[in-house]
Each structure stands twice: as C-alpha cells, then as structure tokens.
Design a protein around this motif. Structure first.
Motif, PDB file in Angstrom:
ATOM      1  N   ASP A  88     -38.206  53.039-115.520  1.00 47.84           N
ATOM      2  CA  ASP A  88     -37.665  51.729-115.331  1.00 47.84           C
ATOM      3  C   ASP A  88     -36.253  51.869-114.615  1.00 47.84           C
ATOM      4  O   ASP A  88     -35.329  51.594-115.284  1.00 47.84           O
ATOM      5  CB  ASP A  88     -37.702  50.916-116.201  1.00 47.84           C
ATOM      6  CG  ASP A  88     -37.174  49.472-116.275  1.00 47.84           C
ATOM      7  OD1 ASP A  88     -37.413  48.938-115.054  1.00 47.84           O
ATOM      8  OD2 ASP A  88     -36.248  48.945-117.022  1.00 47.84           O
ATOM      9  N   PRO A  89     -36.437  52.168-113.292  1.00 54.22           N
ATOM     10  CA  PRO A  89     -35.001  52.542-112.728  1.00 54.22           C
ATOM     11  C   PRO A  89     -34.224  51.065-112.555  1.00 54.22           C
ATOM     12  O   PRO A  89     -32.899  50.875-112.250  1.00 54.22           O
ATOM     13  CB  PRO A  89     -35.267  52.954-111.312  1.00 54.22           C
ATOM     14  CG  PRO A  89     -36.690  52.682-111.137  1.00 54.22           C
ATOM     15  CD  PRO A  89     -37.266  52.462-112.580  1.00 54.22           C
ATOM     16  N   THR A  90     -34.771  49.945-112.603  1.00 54.82           N
ATOM     17  CA  THR A  90     -34.247  48.561-112.431  1.00 54.82           C
ATOM     18  C   THR A  90     -33.689  48.041-113.636  1.00 54.82           C
ATOM     19  O   THR A  90     -33.017  47.018-113.720  1.00 54.82           O
ATOM     20  CB  THR A  90     -35.140  47.564-111.612  1.00 54.82           C
ATOM     21  OG1 THR A  90     -36.169  47.336-112.754  1.00 54.82           O
ATOM     22  CG2 THR A  90     -35.781  48.074-110.547  1.00 54.82           C
ATOM     23  N   GLY A  91     -34.143  48.401-114.811  1.00 53.68           N
ATOM     24  CA  GLY A  91     -33.298  48.143-116.063  1.00 53.68           C
ATOM     25  C   GLY A  91     -33.952  46.826-116.615  1.00 53.68           C
ATOM     26  O   GLY A  91     -33.720  46.081-117.367  1.00 53.68           O
ATOM     27  N   GLY A  92     -35.460  46.534-116.217  1.00 51.26           N
ATOM     28  CA  GLY A  92     -36.238  45.555-116.586  1.00 51.26           C
ATOM     29  C   GLY A  92     -37.058  45.635-117.874  1.00 51.26           C
ATOM     30  O   GLY A  92     -38.236  45.016-118.008  1.00 51.26           O
ATOM     31  N   ALA A  93     -36.749  46.974-118.513  1.00 54.44           N
ATOM     32  CA  ALA A  93     -37.867  47.365-119.576  1.00 54.44           C
ATOM     33  C   ALA A  93     -37.132  46.884-120.863  1.00 54.44           C
ATOM     34  O   ALA A  93     -35.896  47.160-120.917  1.00 54.44           O
ATOM     35  CB  ALA A  93     -38.261  48.676-119.624  1.00 54.44           C
ATOM     36  N   VAL A 121     -39.739  41.605-116.443  1.00 56.62           N
ATOM     37  CA  VAL A 121     -39.328  42.258-117.843  1.00 56.62           C
ATOM     38  C   VAL A 121     -40.715  42.901-118.465  1.00 56.62           C
ATOM     39  O   VAL A 121     -41.826  42.379-118.549  1.00 56.62           O
ATOM     40  CB  VAL A 121     -38.851  41.387-119.103  1.00 56.62           C
ATOM     41  CG1 VAL A 121     -38.396  42.163-120.320  1.00 56.62           C
ATOM     42  CG2 VAL A 121     -37.377  40.759-118.429  1.00 56.62           C
ATOM     43  N   THR A 122     -40.766  44.287-118.782  1.00 53.22           N
ATOM     44  CA  THR A 122     -41.903  44.999-119.288  1.00 53.22           C
ATOM     45  C   THR A 122     -41.392  45.157-120.721  1.00 53.22           C
ATOM     46  O   THR A 122     -40.328  45.865-120.841  1.00 53.22           O
ATOM     47  CB  THR A 122     -42.018  46.167-118.672  1.00 53.22           C
ATOM     48  OG1 THR A 122     -42.463  46.063-117.211  1.00 53.22           O
ATOM     49  CG2 THR A 122     -43.189  47.009-119.353  1.00 53.22           C
ATOM     50  N   VAL A 123     -42.512  44.774-121.659  1.00 55.31           N
ATOM     51  CA  VAL A 123     -42.098  45.118-123.333  1.00 55.31           C
ATOM     52  C   VAL A 123     -42.725  46.232-123.487  1.00 55.31           C
ATOM     53  O   VAL A 123     -43.939  46.074-123.732  1.00 55.31           O
ATOM     54  CB  VAL A 123     -42.397  43.667-123.922  1.00 55.31           C
ATOM     55  CG1 VAL A 123     -42.041  43.908-125.370  1.00 55.31           C
ATOM     56  CG2 VAL A 123     -41.701  42.568-123.531  1.00 55.31           C
ATOM     57  N   ASN A 124     -42.168  47.233-124.070  1.00 55.06           N
ATOM     58  CA  ASN A 124     -42.827  48.578-124.471  1.00 55.06           C
ATOM     59  C   ASN A 124     -42.666  48.390-126.058  1.00 55.06           C
ATOM     60  O   ASN A 124     -41.566  48.108-126.527  1.00 55.06           O
ATOM     61  CB  ASN A 124     -42.136  49.732-123.895  1.00 55.06           C
ATOM     62  CG  ASN A 124     -42.043  49.936-122.457  1.00 55.06           C
ATOM     63  OD1 ASN A 124     -43.076  49.549-121.726  1.00 55.06           O
ATOM     64  ND2 ASN A 124     -41.017  50.136-121.744  1.00 55.06           N
ATOM     65  N   MET A 125     -43.941  48.384-126.672  1.00 56.84           N
ATOM     66  CA  MET A 125     -43.867  48.351-128.116  1.00 56.84           C
ATOM     67  C   MET A 125     -44.268  49.594-128.787  1.00 56.84           C
ATOM     68  O   MET A 125     -44.934  50.270-128.436  1.00 56.84           O
ATOM     69  CB  MET A 125     -44.655  47.157-128.697  1.00 56.84           C
ATOM     70  CG  MET A 125     -44.197  45.994-127.894  1.00 56.84           C
ATOM     71  SD  MET A 125     -45.542  44.387-128.665  1.00 56.84           S
ATOM     72  CE  MET A 125     -46.608  44.799-127.407  1.00 56.84           C
ATOM     73  N   THR A 126     -43.584  49.899-129.804  1.00 54.11           N
ATOM     74  CA  THR A 126     -43.684  51.209-130.691  1.00 54.11           C
ATOM     75  C   THR A 126     -43.652  50.598-132.240  1.00 54.11           C
ATOM     76  O   THR A 126     -42.834  50.202-132.794  1.00 54.11           O
ATOM     77  CB  THR A 126     -42.591  52.114-130.663  1.00 54.11           C
ATOM     78  OG1 THR A 126     -42.590  52.754-129.124  1.00 54.11           O
ATOM     79  CG2 THR A 126     -42.972  53.635-131.319  1.00 54.11           C
TER      80      THR A 126
END
Length: 296
Positions: A88-93, A121-126
C-alpha cells in the motif's frame, strides 16, 4: 554514535537464534569467515565485547543476548513496514487486530457501508485473542473487550455486551433451572474470560464456589459445544440471536441478561493517527450503540 551495519546486526540476531556460525552462514548464504568478519565489525562499531572467549563455540554474553533480542524485534518491525509499503504505497490501508467472534458477527456485516463511504481504504484484519504490544505488532488499531485499560492507548466504546446462560433443549428438559441446579450442570468456559461465570453468579447474588467444566479458546467453538449439548455456555446476546430465535439454544435460568464488559476500538497514543484510521474511527462512532455514545 553511528548505527551498526545492517548485515552485522542480521548476523548477530541469527547467531543468537541458531546457536552456531555454521548455521548462520547457511541461512545468510555466506561463508563462515564472512560471518566472523561481520561479528568482529559489529564489536568494533559498538566498542563492546559480544562473546564469551575461551572456547571454540561462539557464545553471546548476557548483555549481547539482550541486545540481539532488541535487534530481532527491530528487524521484524522493518520487515513488516517494508511489506506494508509494498502492499500500500499510498497509505490507504488499515491494519486491524480483531476478536474473531465479535469481528465476524458485528464488524464484518457492517463493513460494506464503510467501503462504500471510503473506497480508498483497505481494511486488513488479523485475529488476536489477547492484548499485545502495538510497538511490536504491525497494527494501527485493535478491537478489545473488557474495560479501557490497555496502556498508552486511546479508545472508542462500540457496544456493551450482555450475556446469559444458554443450553440445548436436551440439557433442559423441564426448562430454566434454579441457580443451585445450574451450578451443578456442566459449565462451558471461555479461556480469554476465566472469571466470566464467577462474575455472572456474583451478579445473581450467589457466591460461585468451584465451577469446573470444559474450556474453549473462541466463542464459535463454545457455541457449537452448547448446541451439541455438552454444557451450558455463557454467551453474548449478539452472538446467539439466531440460535435463541430458532430454539436450538434456550435460557438455562430466568435471570435477565447482564453486562460483564464492553467492546472498544483502541489505538496507540504515542503516534499520529493515519487518515485511514481516522476515517474508520469516525465511521465506527456512527455504528456504536446509542447507549454507548458517552464521552470517551
């Protein structure tokens, strides 16, 4: 003081972890002499002895082992940061740690609304079951249950959880039972809340005493155990809505649901808030229960 070279730090971390220069050379694809040169260079750069002399094996001093652990954590953070930058080089994660049951049952069904409002925005969940260190894990925020006691964080209250004891009909042939009878039934425990049953009995005005029973690490597992008649589970209302409506789980006692805690979004207080997290927090504030819209 200049920072030590990265190859030398990698050699030290690998030696602490693997225990021999031969294994380090194999992992780093170097010769043993190159590994020795890296470690000697590191000693010179630090101006400190890193090894216990007098034997053929390379053994780190106690202080060097502590330093190697710090190096390991720092290398892990650099790796995670580099991976995040590539993805995510644009910082939208937004990297979010979630509680599995609450995340899947409460958050995920609401997420399509967030993605419609913020497609950038991308939401990554762990999944994480217990609190962790934001300094050591690559998360921007986390879902947390209990009280807002996570150190060095800000928080947003999302939902007060209410729970009640539920069981399969076969375990309750005559319907809800008394507190004494309930205490004698097999009780199912959740490992992340070892005092939940005791707290519930105290809320009913009854000292709990010993409460033996099987334990599970996630609510999805304890829900299935209750459905199959293995015991009585103290389940959150939001998690058991379908089962109660279908009659596959029934109240084991007449008491009204009680609250033993609430869910929160928490994020570190020692860093700036990324725009993606700010958007997510503001959106979650719209999803929070009206009763929980209190000063935070």
């Amino acid at each position: 003081m200049h920072l030590p070279s990265l190859p030398a730090l990698r050699a030290l971390e690998a030696l602490d972890r693997l225990g021999s220069a031969t294994a380090v050379a194999q992992e780093l694809n170097l010769t043993q002499s190159a590994v020795s040169r890296q470690l000697k260079t590191l000693e010179e750069q630090l101006g400190a002895s890193l090894f216990l002399r007098g034997n053929r094996a390379l053994r780190l001093t106690p202080q060097a082992r502590v330093f190697a652990e710090t190096v390991r954590e720092s290398l892990h953070q650099l790796t995670q940061a580099a991976m995040a930058l590539r993805m995510d080089p644009t910082g939208g994660a937004l990297n979010l740690a979630i509680l599995p049951s609450f995340g899947m049952r409460w958050l995920v069904p609401r997420l399509p609304d967030f993605t419609r409002r913020h497609p950038e925005v991308t939401v990554n969940m762990t999944t994480r079951l217990r609190p962790f260190s934001f300094a050591l894990e690559p998360f921007d925020a986390a879902l947390h249950f209990g009280t807002p006691d996570w150190p060095d964080t800000h928080h947003l209250r999302l939902m007060t959880e209410t729970v009640q004891p539920l069981a399969a009909p076969a375990l309750l042939p005559d319907g809800p039972v008394t507190l004494d009878a309930l205490r004698r039934l097999p009780l199912l425990h959740i490992q992340t809340r070892p005092e939940a049953w005791a707290g519930w009995f105290v809320a009913q005005g009854l000292p709990p005493g010993p409460l033996p029973g099987a334990s599970f690490d996630q609510f999805t597992a304890i829900l299935q155990a209750a459905l199959h008649g293995l015991g009585v589970a103290l389940l959150p209302d939001y998690l058991s809505t379908q089962e109660r409506a279908a009659g596959t789980l029934r109240p084991a006692h007449h008491a009204a649901p009680v609250s033993l805690g609430a869910y929160y979004l928490v994020w570190p207080a020692d860093r700036g808030m990324p725009p993606a997290l700010r958007d997510f927090r503001d959106w979650l504030a719209l999803c929070a229960d009206e009763d929980d819209l209190l000063p935070r």
